[in-house]
Design a protein around this motif. Structure first.
Motif, PDB file in Angstrom:
ATOM      1  N   ARG A  85       0.864  -1.182   0.000  1.00 39.61           N
ATOM      2  CA  ARG A  85       0.000   0.000   0.000  1.00 39.61           C
ATOM      3  C   ARG A  85       0.897   1.227   0.000  1.00 39.61           C
ATOM      4  O   ARG A  85       1.916   1.265   0.700  1.00 39.61           O
ATOM      5  N   ARG A 128      -3.629   3.184  -0.381  1.00 40.61           N
ATOM      6  CA  ARG A 128      -4.218   2.297  -1.387  1.00 40.61           C
ATOM      7  C   ARG A 128      -3.174   1.359  -1.975  1.00 40.61           C
ATOM      8  O   ARG A 128      -1.993   1.690  -2.028  1.00 40.61           O
ATOM      9  N   PRO A 129      -3.595   0.176  -2.440  1.00 36.77           N
ATOM     10  CA  PRO A 129      -2.650  -0.754  -3.061  1.00 36.77           C
ATOM     11  C   PRO A 129      -2.012  -0.131  -4.306  1.00 36.77           C
ATOM     12  O   PRO A 129      -2.712   0.394  -5.171  1.00 36.77           O
TER      13      PRO A 129
END
Length: 151
Positions: free
Chosen positions: A60, A82-83
């Motif tokens: 992430r 977020r990834p």
């Protein structure tokens, strides 16, 4: 002497230790003051237009450094937490070896250099780039991903 690179400004430095003084805290950047540096096993010269992304041990994004907005059009607030593969829309172009360089670096603690990738960040046009993926050599794990757009 080990080489270090700052993911925020791209400044390279050398040092004999990866921690600051007698404490076990990571070294910060002497140029911009960013909280931590990535150790490189060999000297590494990123291109002037390279984009830096720092990820945690689950891939992430925890920071988007120098050149990231120029490549993707995304701000720090758009990507943090977020990834990385999802938010940047990374599609690896296989060149004989199977596997994802991000997964390989996280699992094995090795770097992957010169991997061709298509970057299709949210709301942006696809761009071709070359990726260099470096594992963090500390107890926290994580990655430094450097994307250099192809011209």
């Amino acid at each position: 002497m080990p080489f270090f690179i700052c993911p925020n400004c791209g400044h390279r430095s050398t040092a004999t230790e990866r921690t600051a003084g007698f404490r076990n805290t990571p070294k910060g950047c002497s140029k911009c003051g960013f909280a931590f540096l990535f150790e490189l096993l060999d000297d590494y010269y990123p291109a002037p237009n390279a984009a830096f992304f720092v990820c945690d041990q689950q891939a992430r994004v925890i920071d988007a450094g120098r050149g990231s907005f120029e490549l993707t059009g995304l701000t720090d607030e758009d990507v943090i937490g977020r990834p990385v593969k999802e938010v940047l829309g990374l599609r690896w172009q296989q060149d004989g070896d199977n596997g994802d360089p991000i997964d390989t670096s996280l699992e094995w603690g090795v770097r992957s250099l010169g991997k061709k990738v298509s970057v299709n960040a949210e709301g942006d046009l696809p761009a071709e780039a070359v990726a260099d993926v470096f594992p963090a050599y500390d107890d926290d794990g994580g990655l430094l991903i450097v994307l250099t757009p192809e011209s």
